[in-house]
Design a protein around this motif. Structure first.
Motif, PDB file in Angstrom:
ATOM      1  N   UNK A 249      10.758  -4.217  -5.155  1.00 19.45           N
ATOM      2  CA  UNK A 249       9.589  -5.101  -5.164  1.00 19.45           C
ATOM      3  C   UNK A 249       9.638  -5.959  -3.912  1.00 19.45           C
ATOM      4  N   UNK A 250       8.477  -6.201  -3.333  1.00 19.89           N
ATOM      5  CA  UNK A 250       8.376  -7.047  -2.143  1.00 19.89           C
ATOM      6  C   UNK A 250       7.411  -8.181  -2.467  1.00 19.89           C
ATOM      7  N   UNK A 251       7.916  -9.395  -2.368  1.00 16.84           N
ATOM      8  CA  UNK A 251       7.131 -10.577  -2.760  1.00 16.84           C
ATOM      9  C   UNK A 251       6.525 -10.414  -4.148  1.00 16.84           C
ATOM     10  N   UNK A 252       7.294  -9.787  -5.015  1.00 14.64           N
ATOM     11  CA  UNK A 252       6.923  -9.682  -6.420  1.00 14.64           C
ATOM     12  C   UNK A 252       6.074  -8.492  -6.791  1.00 14.64           C
ATOM     13  N   UNK A 253       5.720  -7.624  -5.818  1.00 16.78           N
ATOM     14  CA  UNK A 253       4.860  -6.477  -6.151  1.00 16.78           C
ATOM     15  C   UNK A 253       5.562  -5.182  -5.757  1.00 16.78           C
ATOM     16  N   UNK A 254       5.220  -4.121  -6.461  1.00 13.79           N
ATOM     17  CA  UNK A 254       5.746  -2.812  -6.118  1.00 13.79           C
ATOM     18  C   UNK A 254       4.645  -1.989  -5.452  1.00 13.79           C
ATOM     19  N   UNK A 255       5.038  -0.857  -4.890  1.00  6.75           N
ATOM     20  CA  UNK A 255       4.060   0.023  -4.244  1.00  6.75           C
ATOM     21  C   UNK A 255       2.993   0.445  -5.249  1.00  6.75           C
TER      22      UNK A 255
ATOM     23  N   UNK B 190      12.074   3.949   7.793  1.00  7.97           N
ATOM     24  CA  UNK B 190      11.170   2.827   7.568  1.00  7.97           C
ATOM     25  C   UNK B 190      11.054   2.526   6.079  1.00  7.97           C
ATOM     26  N   UNK B 191      11.354   1.283   5.702  1.00  7.71           N
ATOM     27  CA  UNK B 191      11.290   0.880   4.300  1.00  7.71           C
ATOM     28  C   UNK B 191       9.937   0.248   3.983  1.00  7.71           C
ATOM     29  N   UNK B 192       9.572  -0.772   4.726  1.00  5.63           N
ATOM     30  CA  UNK B 192       8.244  -1.355   4.555  1.00  5.63           C
ATOM     31  C   UNK B 192       7.890  -2.184   5.779  1.00  5.63           C
ATOM     32  N   UNK B 193       6.591  -2.442   5.907  1.00  4.85           N
ATOM     33  CA  UNK B 193       6.051  -3.241   7.007  1.00  4.85           C
ATOM     34  C   UNK B 193       5.300  -4.417   6.391  1.00  4.85           C
ATOM     35  N   UNK B 194       5.699  -5.608   6.751  1.00  3.33           N
ATOM     36  CA  UNK B 194       5.140  -6.832   6.160  1.00  3.33           C
ATOM     37  C   UNK B 194       4.380  -7.597   7.227  1.00  3.33           C
TER      38      UNK B 194
ATOM     39  N   UNK C  35       0.821  -1.208   0.000  1.00  2.95           N
ATOM     40  CA  UNK C  35       0.000   0.000   0.000  1.00  2.95           C
ATOM     41  C   UNK C  35       0.853   1.255   0.000  1.00  2.95           C
ATOM     42  N   UNK C  36       0.198   2.400  -0.088  1.00  4.28           N
ATOM     43  CA  UNK C  36       0.925   3.672  -0.153  1.00  4.28           C
ATOM     44  C   UNK C  36       1.712   3.950   1.120  1.00  4.28           C
ATOM     45  N   UNK C  37       1.340   3.292   2.220  1.00  2.00           N
ATOM     46  CA  UNK C  37       2.097   3.435   3.472  1.00  2.00           C
ATOM     47  C   UNK C  37       3.221   2.408   3.547  1.00  2.00           C
ATOM     48  N   UNK C  38       3.449   1.691   2.446  1.00  2.00           N
ATOM     49  CA  UNK C  38       4.471   0.646   2.376  1.00  2.00           C
ATOM     50  C   UNK C  38       4.181  -0.510   3.316  1.00  2.00           C
ATOM     51  N   UNK C  39       2.888  -0.821   3.480  1.00  2.00           N
ATOM     52  CA  UNK C  39       2.466  -2.000   4.221  1.00  2.00           C
ATOM     53  C   UNK C  39       2.159  -3.119   3.233  1.00  2.00           C
ATOM     54  N   UNK C  40       2.787  -4.252   3.427  1.00  2.00           N
ATOM     55  CA  UNK C  40       2.649  -5.387   2.516  1.00  2.00           C
ATOM     56  C   UNK C  40       1.839  -6.494   3.184  1.00  2.00           C
ATOM     57  N   UNK C  41       0.814  -6.989   2.486  1.00  2.00           N
ATOM     58  CA  UNK C  41       0.006  -8.071   3.040  1.00  2.00           C
ATOM     59  C   UNK C  41      -0.748  -8.777   1.922  1.00  2.00           C
ATOM     60  N   UNK C  42      -0.997 -10.055   2.120  1.00  2.00           N
ATOM     61  CA  UNK C  42      -1.872 -10.817   1.230  1.00  2.00           C
ATOM     62  C   UNK C  42      -3.312 -10.629   1.703  1.00  2.00           C
TER      63      UNK C  42
END
Length: 794
Positions: free
Chosen positions: A676-682, A696-700, A91-98
């Protein structure tokens, strides 16, 4: 004696009008289960709320999947064919989730654009909130609303799309996934979203659009909901705050307008374990339904293709209706009122009904009241915070006894107004002194028209102030009951703001509410100014105010159901092999002191990598903790290649234990491209440079402990200065610790990471010795050559 009776009667009438205003804001009761199946039943909706909020259901929790299964089953019972939209979103806040959105559709017979009903099903993660209001409330309302709609065998003109979104609490990830990836999103013309930021109170409408709101507001008015609570100032304020809802994703990614509906009272329960079924207010659910049913019937059968416009409307609700008009009317309305005001004042001066010296002198009590009330309320609240420092740990900034403080400061402000005007204004001087507040309100309205156009409806109480002067000048006498009638618009418009400002924005806004009390009192001067014993009324109000301060003191005790927020974390630095207890608390209690001691300090290095939070909170205290056998994360460099002047890296991070969150940090000086994080970009990525806030780079937020795969580029000469924190929300359950259950008088602190075990470790690897020269330095990482002999596991 007669004047005293009139004053008492007028005071009772003012109190009655204020009570009626608040009484008409929302339903006073709720529909029970025995209402016909063709009608909405809040009791039936509450059965869904109760089932969904049995357990915390944040992303990655065991009950999260139970809620998905339940919602799927309930949609199938309604004859629908739900689908699960799975996606991975950064997401735009650099939060990564399925995410796993639950989507369904009711097919229309002639649809050009669809109506989308939206709410989210995940609960707040860090405090393990039960999510009864946020957002089981929306799920219950939509499920019961759709059941009601389908029971009537109506076939809508437009398709009705239902989206129960996932991971809203982590960054609106599910909403972004639907808005940017699902094919149905392209056909959506309007979104109706249900939310909550508390467990009680009226539900308020906020229109959200990239363009003008005129068509949204016109159609909302035509749909005619029974208890509309909204105004264009609320959205102006909302846009200034760091709050977003799922509707934001639809506006940003797909340019789809919509409505948010949310109740915010009892704000202290928001995102806490106290957001449970027992604390939810059925009347607030009923209020949500009074929006859904008329809007569902209206928008499912109207053209949704023409809602976008560049025109904006001022709008506001009242007990007698919902009013709106174009922004273009703002200055003409103000000018007409001011011309009328000048004419009346000139005529009044010419007829010697107004005295010029007293008109000028009327500014003295007005500004004196504003200054005294502003200072007393501001420093009064600061003094209360010093007397009750534990309030600082309620990050909502709205305490359990907040309503008592609102009442106390409002009454104290009124008392000061009566005392000040008792020194300056006798009955015969009221009309002359009333010119000053009306003139001040013209100045306020002029500033509003320039800088805050959504608040331009403030001109209407000013109009009625002019009407009061007009009546006096032309009748050459004053009628207290006519004056009261002309004061009603001021009460209708300003009384709700006096209460809602500190509820929604925190008790720090008490000074703002107190100043608004003075400005409202000034518009009611033709009523209150004619009281014969204003000083006595001031004393009475002061005594009642003290009573509310005393009530607030006794209601300030923390107990079960009104717990003091506190936090405790175990932080292990795997590089230094050092463990610490840490807390965000400003005021320690006996539970946290068991670990932090009586006089703890803070190891500032713990705040080197700040975990993101709504209020940018940092650790306040720390203490040395015993080292435990906690698994450390490991890093596997799957790719490390020099590409021109860029170093291309693919890195796998494994937590090696069950974790709920993984935070990646990088030096602020380190410029990162093509991440890219787990294959996706922001989702908002433009160009190659990866934008972030501070280190802070990203939150997974991993599901089933899936590792994080990062690929990115940095300059070949830059040091790979990065670190990872892995967090599990199991400090109290972990068998390596013997932490007793939190006492009933305490709750986990919301908006921060608490009750967690954190392991921090730096990521380090030297520059690869072998170099592959590739001329195109902008080549995406996915196409780079893997150099197997540079693989390294740390």
């Amino acid at each position: 004696m007669k004047k005293n009776y009139v004053s008492l009667l007028l005071s009772l009438l003012v109190a009655g009008i204020i009570w009626f205003i608040f009484y008409q804001m929302m339903p006073s009761d709720y529909s029970k289960g025995n209402v016909p199946l063709s009608e909405f039943s809040t009791e039936r909706a509450l059965k869904h709320v109760k089932e969904i909020s049995k357990e915390p259901h944040y992303v990655g929790s065991p009950y999260h999947q139970n809620v998905i299964n339940y919602l799927e089953s309930e949609l199938k019972k309604l004859g629908l064919a739900p689908q699960i939209q799975k996606s991975t979103i950064l997401s735009k806040w650099n939060n990564l989730v399925e995410t796993q959105n639950i989507v369904a559709k009711i097919k229309g017979f002639d649809s050009s654009k669809s109506l989308l009903l939206l709410t989210h099903f995940d609960s707040a993660p860090h405090t393990k909130s039960y999510g009864a209001s946020d957002d089981a409330n929306g799920l219950g309302v939509i499920l019961e609303g759709i059941r009601t709609y389908l029971h009537t065998n109506k076939t809508p003109k437009n398709d009705i799309v239902i989206v129960f979104s996932d991971a809203e609490e982590l960054g609106l990830n599910g909403a972004y996934a639907f808005a940017s990836e699902h094919p149905w999103a392209k056909e959506v013309g309007l979104v109706i979203n249900f939310e909550a930021l508390g467990t009680a109170g009226p539900s308020m409408m906020l229109a959200e659009t990239n363009g003008g709101n005129a068509n949204l507001i016109k159609t909302f008015s035509e749909a005619n909901p029974k208890y509309p609570v909204s105004n264009s100032l609320m959205y102006s304020i909302y846009k200034m705050l760091p709050n977003d809802t799922d509707l934001t994703a639809f506006r940003e990614k797909a340019n789809i307008p919509g409505f948010n509906f949310a109740f915010i009272d009892d704000h202290f329960d928001y995102h806490t374990v106290q957001d449970n079924f027992e604390n939810i207010t059925p009347e607030s659910i009923e209020h949500q339904a009074t929006y859904l049913m008329p809007l569902l019937n209206y928008y499912s059968n109207t053209d949704l293709s023409n809602l976008k416009t560049d025109e904006d409307h001022v709008y506001f609700s009242s007990p007698i209706g919902f009013f709106h008009y174009p922004f273009s009317w703002n200055f003409p309305l103000l000018i007409v009122a001011f011309v009328l005001f000048l004419g009346v004042v000139i005529i009044g001066l010419g007829k010697h009904l107004l005295d010029f010296k007293e008109v000028i002198r009327g500014f003295a009590p007005l500004f004196l009241s504003l200054i005294i009330v502003g200072l007393v309320s501001f420093f009064g609240w600061e003094m209360i915070l010093s007397l009750y420092p534990q309030y600082q740990d309620m990050l909502h900034k709205f305490t359990y006894n907040g309503h008592s403080y609102i009442a106390a400061f409002v009454l104290l402000s009124l008392a000061i107004c009566f005392w000040v005007y008792a020194k300056f204004t006798k009955s015969k001087l009221v009309p002359s002194h009333f010119v000053a507040p009306v003139f001040l309100w013209f100045i306020i309205n002029l500033l509003v028209c320039i800088y805050l156009k959504g608040a331009a409806f403030f001109v209407f109480p000013t109009y009625f102030g002019v009407f009061t002067l007009t009546y006096f000048v032309f009748k050459e006498k004053s009628n207290p009951f006519i004056n009261l009638a002309f004061s009603i618009p001021a009460l209708v418009i300003f009384a709700p703001f006096i209460q809602l400002l500190p509820i929604g924005l925190g008790l720090k806004m008490l000074a703002g509410s107190a100043v608004l009390v003075v400005l409202t009192f000034a518009l009611l001067l033709p009523v209150f100014g004619n009281y014969s014993k204003k000083a006595n009324w001031g004393t009475l109000l002061f005594i009642i105010s003290i009573g509310f301060f005393i009530k607030a003191h006794f209601d300030g005790k923390f107990e079960k159901g009104k717990g003091k927020p506190n936090s405790l974390l175990y932080v292990y630095d795997a590089d230094k092999e050092q463990a610490n207890w840490a807390t965000y608390d400003k005021v320690l209690d006996h539970w946290t002191k068991n670990y932090l001691g009586e006089n703890p300090s803070l190891d500032n290095s713990l705040n080197q990598y700040g975990l993101s939070s709504k209020y940018n909170s940092g650790y306040s205290y720390s203490a040395i903790a015993p080292k435990k056998n906690i698994a450390k994360p490991t890093f596997t460099f799957l790719r490390d290649t020099i590409v021109g002047n860029q170093r291309a890296i693919t890195l796998q991070i494994d937590a090696n234990k069950n974790v709920n969150r993984m935070d990646i940090f990088a030096s602020e000086k380190l410029k990162i491209h093509h991440l890219k994080a787990n294959g996706v970009q922001n989702i908002n990525q433009e160009g190659s440079f990866f934008k972030r806030k501070k280190s802070n780079l990203l939150n997974y937020y991993p599901i089933n402990n899936k590792p994080l795969l990062l690929s990115f580029q940095i300059h070949k000469d830059e040091k790979l200065d990065m670190a990872v924190m892995v967090s599990s929300f199991d400090l109290l359950e972990n068998t390596q610790f013997s932490i007793p259950k939190r006492p009933d008088a305490f709750i986990p602190m919301p908006f921060v990471l608490t009750d967690a075990i954190i392991v921090k470790k730096k990521i380090y690897k030297s520059v690869p010795k072998k170099v592959q020269i590739i001329e195109n330095v902008e080549t995406p990482i996915d196409t780079l050559i893997i150099q197997k002999d540079s693989l390294e596991t740390n």
